[in-house]
Design an enzyme around this catalytic site. Structure first.
Site, PDB file in Angstrom:
ATOM      1  N   TYR A  62      -2.363  -0.088   8.351  1.00 45.07           N
ATOM      2  CA  TYR A  62      -1.877  -1.139   7.461  1.00 45.07           C
ATOM      3  C   TYR A  62      -1.809  -2.465   8.204  1.00 45.07           C
ATOM      4  O   TYR A  62      -1.037  -2.619   9.158  1.00 45.07           O
ATOM      5  CB  TYR A  62      -0.492  -0.801   6.903  1.00 45.07           C
ATOM      6  CG  TYR A  62      -0.429   0.417   6.010  1.00 45.07           C
ATOM      7  CD1 TYR A  62      -1.581   0.986   5.468  1.00 45.07           C
ATOM      8  CD2 TYR A  62       0.796   1.008   5.703  1.00 45.07           C
ATOM      9  CE1 TYR A  62      -1.518   2.105   4.655  1.00 45.07           C
ATOM     10  CE2 TYR A  62       0.872   2.128   4.882  1.00 45.07           C
ATOM     11  CZ  TYR A  62      -0.285   2.669   4.364  1.00 45.07           C
ATOM     12  OH  TYR A  62      -0.212   3.780   3.567  1.00 45.07           O
ATOM     13  N   SER A 161      -2.334  13.850   4.709  1.00 49.33           N
ATOM     14  CA  SER A 161      -2.456  12.935   3.576  1.00 49.33           C
ATOM     15  C   SER A 161      -3.883  12.943   3.063  1.00 49.33           C
ATOM     16  O   SER A 161      -4.840  12.895   3.859  1.00 49.33           O
ATOM     17  CB  SER A 161      -2.053  11.514   3.991  1.00 49.33           C
ATOM     18  OG  SER A 161      -2.159  10.614   2.904  1.00 49.33           O
ATOM     19  N   PRO A 217       2.657   5.702  -7.099  1.00 45.92           N
ATOM     20  CA  PRO A 217       3.194   6.374  -8.289  1.00 45.92           C
ATOM     21  C   PRO A 217       3.000   5.590  -9.577  1.00 45.92           C
ATOM     22  O   PRO A 217       3.105   6.154 -10.664  1.00 45.92           O
ATOM     23  CB  PRO A 217       4.681   6.523  -7.959  1.00 45.92           C
ATOM     24  CG  PRO A 217       4.964   5.384  -7.017  1.00 45.92           C
ATOM     25  CD  PRO A 217       3.736   5.292  -6.168  1.00 45.92           C
ATOM     26  N   LEU A 218       2.699   4.290  -9.451  1.00 39.08           N
ATOM     27  CA  LEU A 218       2.439   3.477 -10.644  1.00 39.08           C
ATOM     28  C   LEU A 218       0.947   3.215 -10.826  1.00 39.08           C
ATOM     29  O   LEU A 218       0.549   2.310 -11.553  1.00 39.08           O
ATOM     30  CB  LEU A 218       3.193   2.148 -10.557  1.00 39.08           C
ATOM     31  CG  LEU A 218       4.721   2.240 -10.473  1.00 39.08           C
ATOM     32  CD1 LEU A 218       5.343   0.843 -10.421  1.00 39.08           C
ATOM     33  CD2 LEU A 218       5.279   3.024 -11.658  1.00 39.08           C
ATOM     34  N   LYS A 226       2.504  -4.014 -17.284  1.00 37.97           N
ATOM     35  CA  LYS A 226       1.848  -5.319 -17.322  1.00 37.97           C
ATOM     36  C   LYS A 226       0.525  -5.290 -18.086  1.00 37.97           C
ATOM     37  O   LYS A 226       0.017  -6.335 -18.488  1.00 37.97           O
ATOM     38  CB  LYS A 226       1.556  -5.805 -15.897  1.00 37.97           C
ATOM     39  CG  LYS A 226       2.767  -6.039 -15.030  1.00 37.97           C
ATOM     40  CD  LYS A 226       2.330  -6.462 -13.635  1.00 37.97           C
ATOM     41  CE  LYS A 226       3.510  -6.719 -12.715  1.00 37.97           C
ATOM     42  NZ  LYS A 226       3.076  -7.089 -11.351  1.00 37.97           N
ATOM     43  N   ARG A 237      -1.666  -6.476  -9.147  1.00 37.59           N
ATOM     44  CA  ARG A 237      -2.516  -6.102  -8.038  1.00 37.59           C
ATOM     45  C   ARG A 237      -3.898  -5.679  -8.499  1.00 37.59           C
ATOM     46  O   ARG A 237      -4.906  -5.950  -7.842  1.00 37.59           O
ATOM     47  CB  ARG A 237      -1.854  -4.956  -7.273  1.00 37.59           C
ATOM     48  CG  ARG A 237      -2.494  -4.684  -5.917  1.00 37.59           C
ATOM     49  CD  ARG A 237      -1.709  -3.633  -5.170  1.00 37.59           C
ATOM     50  NE  ARG A 237      -2.232  -2.298  -5.457  1.00 37.59           N
ATOM     51  CZ  ARG A 237      -1.620  -1.187  -5.108  1.00 37.59           C
ATOM     52  NH1 ARG A 237      -0.453  -1.249  -4.507  1.00 37.59           N
ATOM     53  NH2 ARG A 237      -2.148  -0.006  -5.366  1.00 37.59           N
ATOM     54  N   GLY A 289       6.782   0.696  -3.126  1.00 35.13           N
ATOM     55  CA  GLY A 289       6.562  -0.516  -2.350  1.00 35.13           C
ATOM     56  C   GLY A 289       6.386  -1.671  -3.304  1.00 35.13           C
ATOM     57  O   GLY A 289       6.014  -1.462  -4.462  1.00 35.13           O
TER      58      GLY A 289
END
Length: 343
Positions: A62, A161, A217-218, A226, A237, A289
């Site tokens: 990141y 992951s 999660p979204l 939105k 985003r 986040g």
């Protein structure tokens, strides 16, 4: 805030985990997600800790290490007691130009663990995760390297992951056979807009006792409320970074149901999406986040949203996966014996 056991370990983590992918300024893909500076990150960390979140996740890749640096400095700036937080980071992505500056080889893992500890100003990592599957490195080499970090005290627990079900199951088996430190968690994508995990990964996690950490999660903000089917969209985003891929028609159907539920409960659409995940038994922790503290605060509010059986049924009806083989055949043939288990 509730706390859940991570896999079959003795580690308890908050049901929400602060994701720090928005920490750090960069010109790569991570810069499209967020470019929070130190003071902004400090506010996010404080907001999370004040709400009872004890779990924070980052990765070496990141913002090419800047996220780890900022997180570590935030813990110092806020005077956080080390034993009060569970810090997770990841290794796998490219951290340099050379062929050995990426992947899950022994050398890269050991080098990057040391580098992550230095960037975060920590003496140990609570959860060290392999960020992706490396087809060029034997799984045994990866697991042996991770085990050595645990034995040396640099790492406490191990996770994976973005691995397939068969890969996780194989890793769990190898670790058990060789008496290596076990795999306690998998961090994976799972949302109302993308329930693919339920085909093979979820049953495997439940069978092997591996905990699930949910990223995005979204659905990259798509389930934030939105976005509209008619194209009327606020800034978000996905305008600049349309990821992860989703079936948008199915997602819009879900959003319509979510809006009805949100209106009935006096909460936001995003909170309904997060609450749905928190109602799934396989989920250990959901990563949240944000670019702004108010967005983070809204996400944290999902822990207070309770969905009824009718709510869950309505959401399931519009988001359930189409049947695929061998799933439908397994279900059919399981009927021969499944009834005996209920007796």
């Amino acid at each position: 805030m509730r706390y859940r056991r991570l896999g079959q370990s003795g580690l308890f983590v908050s049901e929400l985990c602060l994701g720090t992918m928005t920490f750090g300024e960069s010109d790569d893909m991570w810069g499209l997600i967020g470019q929070l500076k130190q003071d902004e990150a400090d506010s996010h960390v404080k907001t999370a800790l004040d709400a009872g979140i004890n779990f924070i996740d980052t990765a070496n890749i990141y913002a090419t290490g800047k996220s780890e640096e900022i997180l570590g400095q935030s813990l110092k700036n806020l005077g956080v007691n080390r034993e009060d937080v569970v810090i997770a980071t990841k290794v796998h992505g490219p951290m340099g130009e050379g062929p050995n500056n990426r992947g899950s080889s022994r050398g890269h893992i050991l080098d990057q663990a040391k580098a992550s500890l230095k960037r975060m100003q920590l003496d140990h990592i609570d959860l060290y995760q392999i960020h992706g599957f490396d087809p060029a490195t034997p799984m045994e080499e990866t697991l042996e390297a991770l085990n050595s970090l645990v034995q040396q005290g640099h790492v406490r627990y191990l996770g994976l992951s973005n691995w397939a079900a068969w890969q996780v199951a194989k890793a769990v088996g190898i670790a058990e056979m060789r008496r290596l430190a076990p795999i306690v968690s998998l961090q994976a994508y799972y949302t109302l807009a993308g329930r693919d995990l339920e085909r093979d990964v979820v049953p495997m996690l439940q069978s092997e006792g591996v905990g699930l950490m949910v990223w995005s999660p979204l659905a990259g903000g798509f389930l934030s409320g939105k976005y509209d089917r008619d194209g009327a969209t606020e800034d978000g985003r996905r305008v600049n970074f349309d990821f992860p891929p989703i079936n948008k028609d199915r997602a819009y159907d879900a959003i319509e149901v979510m809006r009805t539920i949100a209106a009935d409960k006096g909460c936001t659409v995003a909170q309904v999406a997060l609450a749905w995940l928190l109602h799934q038994k396989v989920v250990s922790s959901v990563l949240v986040g944000a670019k702004r503290v108010d967005q983070l605060t809204d996400n944290i509010g999902a822990t207070e949203v309770s969905l009824s059986e009718d709510d869950l049924a309505a959401l399931d009806a519009v988001t359930q996966l189409p049947e695929e083989y061998p799933g439908w055949m397994i279900e059919r043939q399981s009927e021969y014996r499944a009834g005996l288990l209920a007796e």
